[in-house]
Motif scaffolding. Structure first.
Motif, PDB file in Angstrom:
ATOM      1  N   ASN A  72       0.818  -1.215   0.000  1.00 33.42           N
ATOM      2  CA  ASN A  72       0.000   0.000   0.000  1.00 33.42           C
ATOM      3  C   ASN A  72       0.850   1.263   0.000  1.00 33.42           C
ATOM      4  O   ASN A  72       0.536   2.223  -0.704  1.00 33.42           O
ATOM      5  CB  ASN A  72      -0.942   0.000   1.201  1.00 33.42           C
ATOM      6  CG  ASN A  72      -2.246  -0.724   0.912  1.00 33.42           C
ATOM      7  OD1 ASN A  72      -3.241  -0.090   0.617  1.00 33.42           O
ATOM      8  ND2 ASN A  72      -2.221  -2.042   0.965  1.00 33.42           N
TER       9      ASN A  72
ATOM     10  N   GLN B 277       3.859   1.580  -1.174  1.00 31.98           N
ATOM     11  CA  GLN B 277       4.525   1.714  -2.462  1.00 31.98           C
ATOM     12  C   GLN B 277       3.573   2.180  -3.559  1.00 31.98           C
ATOM     13  O   GLN B 277       3.978   2.879  -4.486  1.00 31.98           O
ATOM     14  CB  GLN B 277       5.153   0.372  -2.865  1.00 31.98           C
ATOM     15  CG  GLN B 277       6.374  -0.012  -2.030  1.00 31.98           C
ATOM     16  CD  GLN B 277       6.901  -1.380  -2.371  1.00 31.98           C
ATOM     17  OE1 GLN B 277       6.200  -2.217  -2.946  1.00 31.98           O
ATOM     18  NE2 GLN B 277       8.150  -1.637  -2.006  1.00 31.98           N
ATOM     19  N   ALA B 278       2.305   1.775  -3.438  1.00 29.97           N
ATOM     20  CA  ALA B 278       1.336   2.078  -4.500  1.00 29.97           C
ATOM     21  C   ALA B 278       0.335   3.157  -4.081  1.00 29.97           C
ATOM     22  O   ALA B 278      -0.771   3.215  -4.601  1.00 29.97           O
ATOM     23  CB  ALA B 278       0.593   0.804  -4.888  1.00 29.97           C
ATOM     24  N   VAL B 279       0.731   4.032  -3.149  1.00 25.93           N
ATOM     25  CA  VAL B 279      -0.213   4.994  -2.594  1.00 25.93           C
ATOM     26  C   VAL B 279      -0.789   5.922  -3.665  1.00 25.93           C
ATOM     27  O   VAL B 279      -1.978   6.262  -3.642  1.00 25.93           O
ATOM     28  CB  VAL B 279       0.449   5.798  -1.450  1.00 25.93           C
ATOM     29  CG1 VAL B 279       1.628   6.612  -1.957  1.00 25.93           C
ATOM     30  CG2 VAL B 279      -0.573   6.683  -0.748  1.00 25.93           C
ATOM     31  N   ARG B 280       0.026   6.324  -4.643  1.00 26.10           N
ATOM     32  CA  ARG B 280      -0.485   7.216  -5.695  1.00 26.10           C
ATOM     33  C   ARG B 280      -1.536   6.520  -6.545  1.00 26.10           C
ATOM     34  O   ARG B 280      -2.566   7.107  -6.882  1.00 26.10           O
ATOM     35  CB  ARG B 280       0.675   7.689  -6.584  1.00 26.10           C
ATOM     36  CG  ARG B 280       1.675   8.600  -5.869  1.00 26.10           C
ATOM     37  CD  ARG B 280       2.739   9.072  -6.814  1.00 26.10           C
ATOM     38  NE  ARG B 280       3.730   9.909  -6.140  1.00 26.10           N
ATOM     39  CZ  ARG B 280       4.773  10.459  -6.730  1.00 26.10           C
ATOM     40  NH1 ARG B 280       4.989  10.241  -8.016  1.00 26.10           N
ATOM     41  NH2 ARG B 280       5.625  11.205  -6.048  1.00 26.10           N
ATOM     42  N   LEU B 281      -1.257   5.268  -6.894  1.00 26.32           N
ATOM     43  CA  LEU B 281      -2.214   4.518  -7.714  1.00 26.32           C
ATOM     44  C   LEU B 281      -3.511   4.283  -6.950  1.00 26.32           C
ATOM     45  O   LEU B 281      -4.609   4.390  -7.513  1.00 26.32           O
ATOM     46  CB  LEU B 281      -1.585   3.180  -8.115  1.00 26.32           C
ATOM     47  CG  LEU B 281      -2.370   2.332  -9.117  1.00 26.32           C
ATOM     48  CD1 LEU B 281      -2.481   3.054 -10.452  1.00 26.32           C
ATOM     49  CD2 LEU B 281      -1.711   0.975  -9.302  1.00 26.32           C
TER      50      LEU B 281
ATOM     51  N   LYS C  35      -4.828   6.147  -4.642  1.00 26.35           N
ATOM     52  CA  LYS C  35      -5.581   7.399  -4.602  1.00 26.35           C
ATOM     53  C   LYS C  35      -6.200   7.714  -5.964  1.00 26.35           C
ATOM     54  O   LYS C  35      -7.345   8.154  -6.059  1.00 26.35           O
ATOM     55  CB  LYS C  35      -4.674   8.547  -4.154  1.00 26.35           C
ATOM     56  CG  LYS C  35      -4.290   8.491  -2.674  1.00 26.35           C
ATOM     57  CD  LYS C  35      -3.418   9.665  -2.284  1.00 26.35           C
ATOM     58  CE  LYS C  35      -3.080   9.615  -0.794  1.00 26.35           C
ATOM     59  NZ  LYS C  35      -4.278   9.758   0.052  1.00 26.35           N
ATOM     60  N   ALA C  36      -5.426   7.469  -7.033  1.00 23.97           N
ATOM     61  CA  ALA C  36      -5.908   7.775  -8.379  1.00 23.97           C
ATOM     62  C   ALA C  36      -7.121   6.924  -8.746  1.00 23.97           C
ATOM     63  O   ALA C  36      -8.034   7.382  -9.438  1.00 23.97           O
ATOM     64  CB  ALA C  36      -4.796   7.577  -9.399  1.00 23.97           C
ATOM     65  N   TYR C  37      -7.150   5.678  -8.274  1.00 20.29           N
ATOM     66  CA  TYR C  37      -8.248   4.768  -8.606  1.00 20.29           C
ATOM     67  C   TYR C  37      -9.309   4.705  -7.508  1.00 20.29           C
ATOM     68  O   TYR C  37     -10.223   3.885  -7.578  1.00 20.29           O
ATOM     69  CB  TYR C  37      -7.695   3.365  -8.868  1.00 20.29           C
ATOM     70  CG  TYR C  37      -7.118   3.192 -10.247  1.00 20.29           C
ATOM     71  CD1 TYR C  37      -5.897   3.782 -10.577  1.00 20.29           C
ATOM     72  CD2 TYR C  37      -7.774   2.451 -11.219  1.00 20.29           C
ATOM     73  CE1 TYR C  37      -5.352   3.636 -11.840  1.00 20.29           C
ATOM     74  CE2 TYR C  37      -7.242   2.298 -12.486  1.00 20.29           C
ATOM     75  CZ  TYR C  37      -6.023   2.887 -12.790  1.00 20.29           C
ATOM     76  OH  TYR C  37      -5.506   2.741 -14.053  1.00 20.29           O
TER      77      TYR C  37
ATOM     78  N   VAL D 286      11.122  10.500  -4.966  1.00 23.16           N
ATOM     79  CA  VAL D 286       9.737  10.964  -5.069  1.00 23.16           C
ATOM     80  C   VAL D 286       9.634  12.424  -5.500  1.00 23.16           C
ATOM     81  O   VAL D 286       8.632  12.833  -6.080  1.00 23.16           O
ATOM     82  CB  VAL D 286       9.006  10.734  -3.717  1.00 23.16           C
ATOM     83  CG1 VAL D 286       9.551  11.663  -2.640  1.00 23.16           C
ATOM     84  CG2 VAL D 286       7.498  10.907  -3.863  1.00 23.16           C
ATOM     85  N   ASN D 287      10.672  13.228  -5.251  1.00 22.84           N
ATOM     86  CA  ASN D 287      10.622  14.649  -5.615  1.00 22.84           C
ATOM     87  C   ASN D 287      11.210  14.923  -6.995  1.00 22.84           C
ATOM     88  O   ASN D 287      11.433  16.076  -7.358  1.00 22.84           O
ATOM     89  CB  ASN D 287      11.349  15.487  -4.556  1.00 22.84           C
ATOM     90  CG  ASN D 287      12.778  15.024  -4.327  1.00 22.84           C
ATOM     91  OD1 ASN D 287      13.091  13.856  -4.518  1.00 22.84           O
ATOM     92  ND2 ASN D 287      13.645  15.938  -3.918  1.00 22.84           N
TER      93      ASN D 287
ATOM     94  N   SER E 149      11.039  13.941 -11.373  1.00 24.85           N
ATOM     95  CA  SER E 149      10.180  13.400 -12.431  1.00 24.85           C
ATOM     96  C   SER E 149      10.727  12.061 -12.897  1.00 24.85           C
ATOM     97  O   SER E 149      11.874  11.698 -12.609  1.00 24.85           O
ATOM     98  CB  SER E 149      10.130  14.374 -13.610  1.00 24.85           C
ATOM     99  OG  SER E 149      11.391  14.415 -14.274  1.00 24.85           O
TER     100      SER E 149
END
Length: 580
Positions: free
Chosen positions: A198, A200-204, A206-208, A469-470, A472
């Motif tokens: 969770n 590691q995949a926090v952005r995904l 939130k996005a989904y 993380v900071n 691109s």
């Protein structure tokens, strides 16, 4: 547990001192009831104040000795336990670092984390408590029983009423405890795995908008942990009531028959008080047995899990000991009928792969997802060992090179850009810790990242967040490439490492890399990138289905033509869209 606790051997003197001090404290506690009996019989009942003052003073002096021993014991016990835990954790971490990838994949990452944290803490706590109270409790029971016989044999016999029952009961509970707490640690592994996934995949997530689902999934595995822990603790909680019941029955027998003995003149009041005192001490020590069995059960379960790591010696990498006398190779690379499958899986990932790349040449590797591209690259630095066939690097079979020499001459840029918490300079130095600042800057320029770094307020001192993380995606990829270039490699491996770069930056990168005196292996999905290579290797389901230059493959390979044509159509659509 033997392997795990062997790491306590270097601290045998602090352990011995702690044990001596613990025994001193225990001796004082065992002598006190005898002194109390003497004060009662020879002092209070006889009306001799001098006896009371004399032995009372002795008891006070012994109490200070016990206090001093307990304090110093805690110091040495803490020193030994903390040092033992440090060495054990270091040994586990070094062992994991020495794993080959095949061995590493046997252990879930979350399970390794639990072993290095929770399991080590469990062993550390048990060692400390053993030196402080765990050894003291059974010795206090045995010592109290022996001293009771010294005081009055007949009354002491009543303390033995429940001994056989207690012994059998404790052995059964200890065995059950190991099994229960082993399951608890496995449940903890699963909880850690879900947490790790969770985070590691926090952005995904939130996005989904999958937060509620993931919370439900976590709740389920956490509930399994709760239920197994409650089950284990409930069983362990049976120990104390059973122990106290049996001891209280023995104590009541001592009081009942002790009163009769005193009435008959066969025992003195002080003797009965001493026996009762010893019985109370035994009861107090038995109350610790529940805690001791829980701690030992958990420590045994944790030790067995740690030993799985420490004793996994069948396939380790020994970087330093495998240094060869051969000089640095020239980048010549040859695969001859190479096949590979993962341990325990008969299906081949690579099947009879052969090709040759001369020093300084560039090989583009193409193929669909799962065709074996990354696996092929991992065989060169021996991250995995080929199952069949031979790989030659610099004209020498890859297994004949020392592992350190081999990997020192290879620059690897993985498919997923991995950066470490620290400054940009520190991340670049990771490629070669002895590289000078101007060499790091030169590598950054070649990787087309220097200008971006120069725009940061702290330039090369800019801190990189966890996993970059900071930054691109393109910045992370170029930093990873720069890190590989710092090594001045004979073979440069780029595993789809330019996917996040725009066309202009990628072209500038390839133009810069053309000047590198390194053999390059480039995994790419872009035909435009492959065209610039000396040769193209096309893989499909682990087999070579095409090898040659772009023009040759356009004539010979239907699969390559299909890829090229589909990308040409996409570019045409993009051009029309841009002009409109």
């Amino acid at each position: 547990m033997k392997t795990v606790f062997s790491y306590a051997k270097p601290y045998k003197w602090p352990i011995i001192i702690a044990i001596i001090l613990m025994l001193t404290e225990l001796s004082v506690e065992l002598i006190q009831p005898l002194l109390i009996a003497k004060i009662i019989d020879d002092g209070i009942l006889s009306g001799d104040v001098n006896v009371i003052w004399t032995w009372g003073s002795v008891m006070m002096g012994l109490a200070f000795v016990a206090l001093f021993s307990g304090v110093i014991n805690s110091y040495f016990a803490a020193h030994a336990a903390q040092s033992f835990a440090f060495d054990l954790r270091q040994a586990l971490f070094r062992q994991v670092q020495a794993f080959s990838m095949a061995t590493f994949l046997r252990f879930p990452t979350a399970g390794l984390i639990t072993r290095l944290t929770s399991d080590v803490n469990m062993a550390q706590n048990v060692l400390f408590m053993a030196l402080r109270i765990m050894m003291r409790a059974p010795l206090l029971v045995l010592g109290s029983l022996i001293m009771a016989f010294v005081v009055n044999v007949k009354l002491a016999l009543y303390l033995l009423i429940g001994a056989p029952v207690l012994l059998v009961f404790l052995v059964i509970m200890a065995r059950k405890g190991v099994g229960y707490f082993s399951n608890v640690q496995k449940r903890l592994d699963r909880v850690n795995r879900v947490i790790q996934e969770n985070l590691q995949a926090v952005r995904l997530i939130k996005a989904y908008l999958r937060g509620a689902y993931e919370a439900s999934r976590f709740s389920k595995v956490a509930d399994y942990l709760r239920r197994d822990t409650v089950k284990a603790m409930r069983m362990m909680e049976l120990i104390l009531p059973v122990l106290l019941f049996i001891m209280n029955v023995s104590l009541m027998a001592v009081l009942w028959f002790g009163a009769i003995e005193i009435g008959n003149g066969d025992a003195q009041v002080g003797e009965l008080v001493a026996i009762v005192n010893y019985a109370m001490r035994m009861t107090g020590a038995f109350s610790m047995f529940a805690f001791i069995i829980v701690a030992l059960s958990r420590a045994k379960a944790s030790s067995e899990r740690m030993e799985e790591v420490l004793l996994a010696n069948e396939d380790l990498e020994h970087h330093n000991s495998e240094s060869s006398s051969m000089t640095r190779f020239d980048g010549d690379l040859r695969f001859e009928n190479v096949s590979f499958h993962y341990p325990g899986k008969p299906e081949p990932i690579l099947d009879n792969v052969s090709f040759h790349v001369a020093p300084g040449e560039k090989l583009a590797i193409m193929g669909a997802t799962g065709s074996g591209k990354s696996t092929l690259l991992n065989l060169i630095p021996r991250i995995f060992e080929a199952t069949e066939g031979k790989i030659y690097v610099g004209g020498v079979e890859v297994n004949e090179w020392g592992l350190k020499d081999l990997r020192d001459a290879i620059g690897l840029v993985p498919q997923q850009s991995i950066l470490f918490t620290g400054s940009i300079l520190e991340n670049l130095s990771w490629g070669d810790v002895e590289a000078a600042p101007d060499e790091l800057e030169e590598a950054a320029k070649k990787a087309q990242i220097h200008e971006s770094i120069d725009l940061f307020p702290k330039k090369y001192g800019t801190r990189v967040g966890q996993k970059g993380v900071n930054l691109s995606g393109g910045q992370k990829q170029r930093l990873s490439i720069a890190r590989a270039l710092v090594r001045k490699p004979s073979i440069l491996i780029l595993d789809d490492s330019t996917s996040a770069l725009d066309v202009k930056t990628e072209m500038a990168l390839w133009e810069s890399l053309e000047k590198e005196a390194a053999t390059m292996l480039v995994v790419t999905q872009k035909v435009q990138t492959a065209i610039g290579a000396d040769h193209i290797l096309l893989l499909d389901e682990g087999k070579v289905v095409g090898y040659g230059k772009h023009a040759d493959l356009m004539k010979q390979s239907a699969l390559y033509r299909k890829i090229a044509e589909s990308q040409s159509e996409e570019e045409a659509i993009t051009d029309v869209t841009d002009h409109s």
